[in-house]
Scaffold this active site. Structure first.
Site, PDB file in Angstrom:
ATOM      1  N   HIS A 234       0.833  -1.198   0.000  1.00 56.89           N
ATOM      2  CA  HIS A 234       0.000   0.000   0.000  1.00 56.89           C
ATOM      3  C   HIS A 234       0.873   1.255   0.000  1.00 56.89           C
ATOM      4  CE1 HIS A 234      -3.216   2.615   2.079  1.00 56.89           C
ATOM      5  NE2 HIS A 234      -3.434   2.571   0.771  1.00 56.89           N
TER       6      HIS A 234
ATOM      7  N   ASP B 118       8.254   8.765 -20.262  1.00 55.85           N
ATOM      8  CA  ASP B 118       8.624   8.882 -21.668  1.00 55.85           C
ATOM      9  C   ASP B 118      10.103   8.547 -21.825  1.00 55.85           C
ATOM     10  OD1 ASP B 118      10.096  11.252 -20.971  1.00 55.85           O
ATOM     11  OD2 ASP B 118       8.348  12.496 -21.370  1.00 55.85           O
TER      12      ASP B 118
ATOM     13  N   HIS C 204       6.906  19.604 -13.038  1.00 59.18           N
ATOM     14  CA  HIS C 204       7.717  18.538 -13.641  1.00 59.18           C
ATOM     15  C   HIS C 204       8.979  18.286 -12.818  1.00 59.18           C
ATOM     16  CE1 HIS C 204       9.134  15.835 -16.707  1.00 59.18           C
ATOM     17  NE2 HIS C 204      10.206  16.569 -16.940  1.00 59.18           N
TER      18      HIS C 204
ATOM     19  N   TYR D 156       6.176  15.526 -21.339  1.00 56.01           N
ATOM     20  CA  TYR D 156       5.492  15.344 -20.052  1.00 56.01           C
ATOM     21  C   TYR D 156       4.601  14.103 -19.990  1.00 56.01           C
ATOM     22  CZ  TYR D 156       7.192  20.086 -19.741  1.00 56.01           C
ATOM     23  OH  TYR D 156       8.007  21.189 -19.758  1.00 56.01           O
ATOM     24  N   ALA D 157       4.883  13.109 -20.807  1.00 55.69           N
ATOM     25  CA  ALA D 157       4.130  11.850 -20.790  1.00 55.69           C
ATOM     26  C   ALA D 157       4.730  10.953 -19.712  1.00 55.69           C
ATOM     27  CB  ALA D 157       4.147  11.187 -22.155  1.00 55.69           C
ATOM     28  N   ASN D 158       4.471  11.319 -18.470  1.00 59.38           N
ATOM     29  CA  ASN D 158       5.004  10.627 -17.298  1.00 59.38           C
ATOM     30  C   ASN D 158       3.935  10.544 -16.226  1.00 59.38           C
ATOM     31  OD1 ASN D 158       7.854  10.812 -18.317  1.00 59.38           O
ATOM     32  ND2 ASN D 158       7.455  12.984 -18.028  1.00 59.38           N
TER      33      ASN D 158
END
Length: 139
Positions: free
Chosen positions: A20, A28, A106, A128-130
């Site tokens: 948990h 990316d 970011h 920013y594909a994270n």
């Protein structure tokens, strides 16, 4: 042979060991990977595999209660942002819970990756594909 959606043994092992609030990051191709996290490099070439396909498979196996996104994704990558939100909405239906989404800078996201159990690097080549996913519990 494993029956199910997730066939990658490294990702499957990481998910099976999550407790948990433990975190994993899907990033990316350009996201820095701290030496403290297990590196799972799926990148083959630009765009392959794409971020969204990896997110869909990982969340099919992982119970998620929260996610962190860079707030810059809203204006700099609205298409991926909308796809992430749609995937999270679908995941909420599948899991029967609500998933908290927190937007952070970011730079803060990169700092938070230090706490990830693993970093999954995709071939995604859009900004920013994270995402940092926080494990929930199934009960």
């Amino acid at each position: 042979m494993k029956k199910g959606v997730l066939l990658n043994s490294e990702i499957s092992a990481v998910i099976s060991r999550l407790g948990h609030t433990d975190q994993i990051t899907i990033g990316d191709a350009g996201l820095p990977i701290p030496s403290s996290a297990q590196r799972i490099d799926l990148a083959l070439t630009q765009g392959i595999p794409c971020f969204i396909s990896v997110l869909k498979v990982v969340t099919h196996e992982m119970q998620v209660e929260a996610a962190f996104l860079a707030k810059e994704i809203i204006s700099h990558n609205p298409l991926i942002h909308q796809l992430i939100l749609a995937q999270i909405k679908e995941l909420e239906k599948q899991q029967g819970n609500s998933i908290t989404i927190e937007y952070i800078s970011h730079n803060t996201l990169k700092e938070k990756t230090e706490h990830s159990r693993a970093m999954i690097r995709t071939g995604e080549n859009s900004p920013y594909a994270n995402i940092i996913l926080c494990a929930g519990v199934t009960f």
